[in-house]
Design an enzyme around this catalytic site. Structure first.
Site, mmCIF file in Angstrom:
data_model
loop_
_atom_site.group_PDB
_atom_site.id
_atom_site.type_symbol
_atom_site.label_atom_id
_atom_site.label_comp_id
_atom_site.label_asym_id
_atom_site.label_seq_id
_atom_site.Cartn_x
_atom_site.Cartn_y
_atom_site.Cartn_z
ATOM 1 N N ARG A 1 22.637 -79.725 -19.235
ATOM 2 C CA ARG A 1 24.111 -79.715 -19.529
ATOM 3 C C ARG A 1 24.047 -79.241 -20.941
ATOM 4 O O ARG A 1 23.157 -79.891 -21.570
ATOM 5 C CB ARG A 1 24.716 -81.157 -18.790
ATOM 6 C CG ARG A 1 25.294 -80.627 -17.303
ATOM 7 C CD ARG A 1 25.634 -81.981 -17.250
ATOM 8 N NE ARG A 1 24.774 -82.572 -16.183
ATOM 9 C CZ ARG A 1 24.909 -84.150 -15.491
ATOM 10 N NH1 ARG A 1 26.119 -84.049 -14.990
ATOM 11 N NH2 ARG A 1 23.710 -84.466 -15.174
ATOM 12 N N ASN B 1 28.669 -88.178 6.403
ATOM 13 C CA ASN B 1 27.957 -89.526 6.004
ATOM 14 C C ASN B 1 28.964 -91.160 5.887
ATOM 15 O O ASN B 1 28.496 -92.194 7.108
ATOM 16 C CB ASN B 1 26.229 -88.974 5.873
ATOM 17 C CG ASN B 1 25.523 -88.508 7.453
ATOM 18 O OD1 ASN B 1 26.334 -88.141 8.480
ATOM 19 N ND2 ASN B 1 24.970 -87.112 6.762
ATOM 20 N N TYR C 1 28.991 -75.920 -5.581
ATOM 21 C CA TYR C 1 29.970 -77.769 -6.230
ATOM 22 C C TYR C 1 31.285 -78.084 -6.024
ATOM 23 O O TYR C 1 32.087 -78.663 -5.582
ATOM 24 C CB TYR C 1 29.596 -77.669 -7.210
ATOM 25 C CG TYR C 1 29.478 -79.067 -7.352
ATOM 26 C CD1 TYR C 1 28.785 -79.695 -7.925
ATOM 27 C CD2 TYR C 1 30.391 -78.908 -9.415
ATOM 28 C CE1 TYR C 1 28.724 -80.787 -8.504
ATOM 29 C CE2 TYR C 1 30.732 -80.052 -9.817
ATOM 30 C CZ TYR C 1 30.037 -81.230 -9.626
ATOM 31 O OH TYR C 1 29.705 -82.621 -10.303
HETATM 32 P P1 NAD Z 1 22.551 -86.836 -11.036
HETATM 33 O O1 NAD Z 1 22.020 -85.478 -11.339
HETATM 34 O O2 NAD Z 1 21.515 -87.218 -12.762
HETATM 35 O O3 NAD Z 1 23.234 -87.236 -10.048
HETATM 36 C C1 NAD Z 1 22.673 -86.930 -8.654
HETATM 37 C C2 NAD Z 1 22.465 -87.745 -7.952
HETATM 38 O O4 NAD Z 1 22.119 -87.411 -6.631
HETATM 39 C C3 NAD Z 1 20.831 -87.565 -8.411
HETATM 40 O O5 NAD Z 1 19.825 -88.828 -8.034
HETATM 41 C C4 NAD Z 1 19.540 -86.476 -6.732
HETATM 42 O O6 NAD Z 1 18.457 -87.326 -6.800
HETATM 43 C C5 NAD Z 1 20.611 -87.882 -5.933
HETATM 44 N N1 NAD Z 1 21.030 -86.748 -4.768
HETATM 45 C C6 NAD Z 1 21.647 -85.285 -4.100
HETATM 46 N N2 NAD Z 1 21.503 -85.140 -3.295
HETATM 47 C C7 NAD Z 1 21.003 -85.898 -2.591
HETATM 48 C C8 NAD Z 1 21.127 -85.301 -1.111
HETATM 49 N N3 NAD Z 1 21.496 -84.983 -0.288
HETATM 50 N N4 NAD Z 1 21.388 -86.700 -1.151
HETATM 51 C C9 NAD Z 1 20.700 -88.054 -1.517
HETATM 52 N N5 NAD Z 1 20.793 -88.271 -2.603
HETATM 53 C C10 NAD Z 1 21.287 -87.214 -3.291
HETATM 54 O O7 NAD Z 1 23.860 -86.227 -11.328
HETATM 55 P P2 NAD Z 1 24.762 -87.276 -12.257
HETATM 56 O O8 NAD Z 1 25.287 -86.780 -13.524
HETATM 57 O O9 NAD Z 1 24.551 -88.773 -12.136
HETATM 58 O O10 NAD Z 1 26.092 -86.866 -11.232
HETATM 59 C C11 NAD Z 1 26.622 -87.860 -10.213
HETATM 60 C C12 NAD Z 1 28.181 -87.811 -9.456
HETATM 61 O O11 NAD Z 1 29.089 -88.058 -10.515
HETATM 62 C C13 NAD Z 1 28.009 -86.417 -8.679
HETATM 63 O O12 NAD Z 1 28.399 -86.605 -7.720
HETATM 64 C C14 NAD Z 1 28.777 -85.586 -9.583
HETATM 65 O O13 NAD Z 1 29.817 -84.619 -9.103
HETATM 66 C C15 NAD Z 1 29.854 -86.634 -10.088
HETATM 67 N N6 NAD Z 1 30.203 -85.804 -11.589
HETATM 68 C C16 NAD Z 1 29.774 -85.802 -12.818
HETATM 69 C C17 NAD Z 1 29.842 -85.293 -13.356
HETATM 70 C C18 NAD Z 1 29.236 -86.033 -15.122
HETATM 71 O O14 NAD Z 1 29.689 -84.880 -16.003
HETATM 72 N N7 NAD Z 1 27.854 -85.914 -15.465
HETATM 73 C C19 NAD Z 1 31.482 -85.053 -13.565
HETATM 74 C C20 NAD Z 1 32.052 -84.738 -12.396
HETATM 75 C C21 NAD Z 1 31.469 -86.038 -11.247
HETATM 76 N N1 UDP Z 2 26.485 -74.264 -22.660
HETATM 77 C C1 UDP Z 2 26.609 -74.197 -23.354
HETATM 78 N N2 UDP Z 2 25.092 -74.533 -24.023
HETATM 79 C C2 UDP Z 2 24.218 -74.994 -23.355
HETATM 80 C C3 UDP Z 2 24.806 -75.296 -21.747
HETATM 81 C C4 UDP Z 2 25.997 -75.474 -22.050
HETATM 82 O O1 UDP Z 2 27.395 -73.596 -24.071
HETATM 83 O O2 UDP Z 2 22.807 -75.095 -23.396
HETATM 84 C C5 UDP Z 2 28.616 -74.409 -22.710
HETATM 85 C C6 UDP Z 2 28.406 -73.225 -20.827
HETATM 86 O O3 UDP Z 2 28.548 -73.022 -21.066
HETATM 87 C C7 UDP Z 2 29.973 -74.759 -20.370
HETATM 88 C C8 UDP Z 2 29.868 -75.825 -21.703
HETATM 89 O O4 UDP Z 2 28.783 -75.840 -21.997
HETATM 90 O O5 UDP Z 2 30.771 -73.728 -21.385
HETATM 91 C C9 UDP Z 2 29.477 -77.237 -20.839
HETATM 92 O O6 UDP Z 2 28.808 -77.129 -20.113
HETATM 93 P P1 UDP Z 2 27.353 -77.939 -18.742
HETATM 94 O O7 UDP Z 2 26.664 -77.213 -17.804
HETATM 95 O O8 UDP Z 2 27.641 -78.844 -19.153
HETATM 96 O O9 UDP Z 2 29.107 -78.444 -17.688
HETATM 97 P P2 UDP Z 2 29.959 -77.824 -16.850
HETATM 98 O O10 UDP Z 2 30.032 -76.216 -17.278
HETATM 99 O O11 UDP Z 2 29.146 -78.474 -15.576
HETATM 100 O O12 UDP Z 2 31.490 -78.879 -17.217
#
Ligand code: NAD
Ligand code: UDP
Length: 312
Positions: free
Chosen positions: A187, A100, A146
């Site tokens: 997280r 989209n 994911y």
């Molecule tokens: P988040 O969950 O806080 O934000 C995601 C947002 O997308 C939310 O506001 C949610 O309501 C919205 N959303 C989800 N599904 C939707 C849909 N179908 N239509 C419209 N809105 C929708 O997560 P974030 O940490 O802010 O992550 C934002 C982006 O960055 C994501 O795409 C995530 O995959 C990417 N990302 C984040 C991290 C991280 O460490 N936070 C790492 C790698 C990638």
């Molecule tokens: N994790 C943990 N305790 C928690 C939440 C997460 O030990 O309460 C660990 C999880 O198993 C992973 C790492 O922390 O090994 C990071 O997890 P997170 O969900 O933040 O991110 P991601 O796995 O997507 O990198």
């Protein structure tokens, strides 16, 4: 005079809300599109009075049409608990959401940036991860909705670029933390800080030797905006993350020290397919974007702890 007209999908989430704020501060008009699955109005309430900010409730799996100059595609739940809650919707959000926004970008000739993830590397056997590495992803596991959704989105971005000359940018974001993380999204940084502040057990999954490299939100936002502002020949993917790697046990100990908590650490079973190590190679970001993270884990954690004190 206002700057560009910019659409941010997922704009009320953790990263999206910081990005909307930054783009508004730079004098742009910002449209935040979100279905509030994991985001909240609370994250953007301070922006609602801004004359050039607009919030629209919309699910990105349905098409949306508007004239814009740039699109940042962030819509997708990012925490394992939330993306596994409705795995089919997660795949739809990544794949149909990408179709989209790419369709829109093609139609209105907008530039479009995909927030991809280090999860495309899966449980990596190459360490640190470079952009050339194709990853080690389980296609049928509980994280696959994911990981594979995001991989397919990258494929779609590349194909719209090759077939339709859509101007694309792909960044692969590594674990990011900071204020406005959802307190219940499970997280590791938010979980451990909340547990430490409440004085309850700190939950480590597995033996705590698994590693992550944690990036503070301000560094990420700088990297995202720099990527969008590169010329059209730069499409990525480019890793955006902090290469300082820590075990989860080290992270827990740091959080206990910084909060002065009396919580004790407990070890729980490791989730399925939990990657054992993760650390970005950021040479490409350094050379292409002249970007590297500046905020050390201690400093970022202190700011994040202050934030969580106000929300729990
Ligand atoms: P988040 O969950 O806080 O934000 C995601 C947002 O997308 C939310 O506001 C949610 O309501 C919205 N959303 C989800 N599904 C939707 C849909 N179908 N239509 C419209 N809105 C929708 O997560 P974030 O940490 O802010 O992550 C934002 C982006 O960055 C994501 O795409 C995530 O995959 C990417 N990302 C984040 C991290 C991280 O460490 N936070 C790492 C790698 C990638
Ligand atoms: N994790 C943990 N305790 C928690 C939440 C997460 O030990 O309460 C660990 C999880 O198993 C992973 C790492 O922390 O090994 C990071 O997890 P997170 O969900 O933040 O991110 P991601 O796995 O997507 O990198």
């Amino acid at each position: 005079m206002i700057g560009k007209k910019i659409l941010v999908t997922g704009g009320s989430g953790f990263i999206g809300s910081h990005l909307c704020e930054r783009l508004l501060n730079e004098g742009n008009e910002v449209i935040c599109l979100d279905n509030y699955f994991t985001g909240s109005k609370q994250n953007i309430v301070h922006l609602l009075k801004h004359p050039y900010f607009e919030a629209i409730r919309h699910d990105i799996t349905m098409p949306y049409f508007m004239e814009v100059d740039e699109i940042y595609n962030l819509a997708c739940p990012a925490s394992p608990i939330h993306y596994q809650f409705d795995a089919i919707q997660t795949v739809k959000t990544s794949v149909m959401g990408a179709i989209n926004v790419l369709g829109l970008a093609k139609r209105v000739k907008a530039k479009v940036l995909q927030a991809s993830t280090s999860e495309v590397y899966g449980d990596p056997v190459i360490h640190p991860q470079t952009e050339e590495y194709w990853g080690n992803v389980n296609p049928i596991g509980i994280r696959s909705c994911y990981d594979e959704g995001k991989r397919c989105a990258e494929t779609l971005f590349m194909d719209y670029h090759r077939m339709n000359n859509v101007r694309i940018k792909i960044i692969r974001i590594f674990n990011t933390y900071g204020p406005r993380m959802h307190p219940c999204d499970g997280r590791v940084v938010s979980n451990l800080i909340i547990q430490a502040l409440k004085g309850i057990d700190i939950t480590i999954f597995g033996d705590g030797t698994q590693t992550r490299s944690f990036q503070y939100i301000d560094d990420l936002i700088e990297g995202i905006v720099k990527m969008m502002n590169t010329d059209d020949s730069i499409i990525g993917p480019i890793n955006i993350g902090n290469p300082n790697e820590f075990t989860i046990l080290e992270l827990a100990k740091k959080i206990i020290d910084l909060t002065g908590s009396k919580s004790k650490i407990v070890f729980l079973p490791s989730p399925l397919d939990d990657p054992k190590q993760r650390k970005p190679n950021i040479n490409l970001a350094k050379s292409t974007l002249n970007w590297e993270p500046k905020i050390q884990l201690n400093d970022g954690l202190i700011k994040t702890i202050e934030y969580f004190k106000t929300v729990i």
